[in-house]
Design an enzyme around this catalytic site. Structure first.
Site, PDB file in Angstrom:
ATOM      1  N   ASP A  54       0.835  -1.194   0.000  1.00  0.00           N
ATOM      2  CA  ASP A  54       0.000   0.000   0.000  1.00  0.00           C
ATOM      3  C   ASP A  54       0.875   1.250   0.000  1.00  0.00           C
ATOM      4  O   ASP A  54       1.998   1.240   0.525  1.00  0.00           O
ATOM      5  CB  ASP A  54      -0.894   0.042   1.248  1.00  0.00           C
ATOM      6  CG  ASP A  54      -1.916  -1.076   1.274  1.00  0.00           C
ATOM      7  OD1 ASP A  54      -2.186  -1.671   0.217  1.00  0.00           O
ATOM      8  OD2 ASP A  54      -2.441  -1.359   2.366  1.00  0.00           O
ATOM      9  N   ARG A  55       0.336   2.305  -0.543  1.00  0.00           N
ATOM     10  CA  ARG A  55       1.067   3.575  -0.592  1.00  0.00           C
ATOM     11  C   ARG A  55       1.538   4.016   0.784  1.00  0.00           C
ATOM     12  O   ARG A  55       2.656   4.500   0.955  1.00  0.00           O
ATOM     13  CB  ARG A  55       0.162   4.654  -1.207  1.00  0.00           C
ATOM     14  CG  ARG A  55       0.790   6.026  -1.317  1.00  0.00           C
ATOM     15  CD  ARG A  55      -0.170   6.996  -1.993  1.00  0.00           C
ATOM     16  NE  ARG A  55       0.411   8.318  -2.153  1.00  0.00           N
ATOM     17  CZ  ARG A  55      -0.192   9.332  -2.791  1.00  0.00           C
ATOM     18  NH1 ARG A  55      -1.389   9.139  -3.323  1.00  0.00           N
ATOM     19  NH2 ARG A  55       0.397  10.499  -2.904  1.00  0.00           N
TER      20      ARG A  55
END
Length: 242
Positions: A54-55
């Protein structure tokens, strides 16, 4: 410049910074910089993602130098032959101190079909801070080691929220009041989820690989403030490998 944890002719492992999107997708919104592009310029040549983070998550990320290597690594991930350990700071003190969250999850679309998902966890350390929030004069937090046995979308974040111990800094599944507390009192503006260790087999010669990504300054500073220490035993394991 990205921190490279390991590099050879077949693959590269980097320590992904929190907040950096891995690649272009509808999920990352208005991002302008992508890890895959930065790495391509840094090492030269074409590179391929072997998996994703995930970012908002930091830590070990594997990159292949060819489609064949990417496919071989992908088979290990799909076959659950890759052993992953994450560090997370969560709200509250999970009980029991060790357990497995067994809760089916959908894909990137919440309306999609649910698939089995299991995450083993161990509570490593706790702290109680004298800051009033809501009806409680003090707040409890814990450092957790999490091992996802499957690899569903935002699995650890959703599983910790499911047992009412959301990851601090998680804007989608966490608690906004506690996220704001960490920004205000601890100057912590990132989600506290880190892909710490990764164990797999080299896709070319099959030798065992164990990689560990150091924490960034914000995460490490928070641990020091709470007097928390990371386990040094490289063999610590909560879930059996396939």
């Amino acid at each position: 410049m990205l921190e490279i944890l390991y590099q050879d002719d077949a693959l590269i492992a980097v320590n992904k910074p929190a907040g950096l999107a891995v690649h272009r997708s509808k999920m990352v919104g208005n991002a302008e910089t992508f890890l895959i592009d930065v790495l391509r310029e840094q090492v030269g040549g074409i590179v391929y993602l072997a998996h994703r983070l995930d970012r908002a998550t930091s830590g070990v990320l594997l990159i292949a130098r060819s489609t064949e290597v990417a496919a071989a690594l992908g088979e290990q991930f799909m076959g659950r032959d890759v052993h992953k350990q994450y560090l997370a700071v969560v709200r509250g003190w999970p009980e029991p101190t060790e357990g497995v969250v067994d809760y089916a999850l959908p894909g990137s679309r919440e309306t999609g079909p649910r698939r089995e998902a299991r995450t083993a966890y161990q509570r490593l350390a706790t702290v109680e801070v004298p800051i009033a929030l809501g009806r409680y004069p003090q707040q409890r937090y814990a450092l957790v080691l999490a091992e996802p046995e499957s690899g569903r979308f935002r699995q650890i974040r959703k599983h910790m929220a499911h047992i009412h111990h959301p990851v601090i800094g998680d804007c989608q599944h966490g608690r906004g009041d506690h996220n704001r507390l960490y920004k205000q009192y601890f100057s912590c503006h990132r989600m506290l989820l880190h892909a710490w260790r990764l164990r797999f087999r080299h896709p070319v010669d099959g030798r065992p690989m164990e990689l560990e990504a150091p924490l960034d300054d914000a995460y490490r500073g928070l641990l020091a403030r709470f007097g928390w220490q990371l386990p040094m035993d490289q063999s610590i394991s909560l879930a059996p490998t396939s």
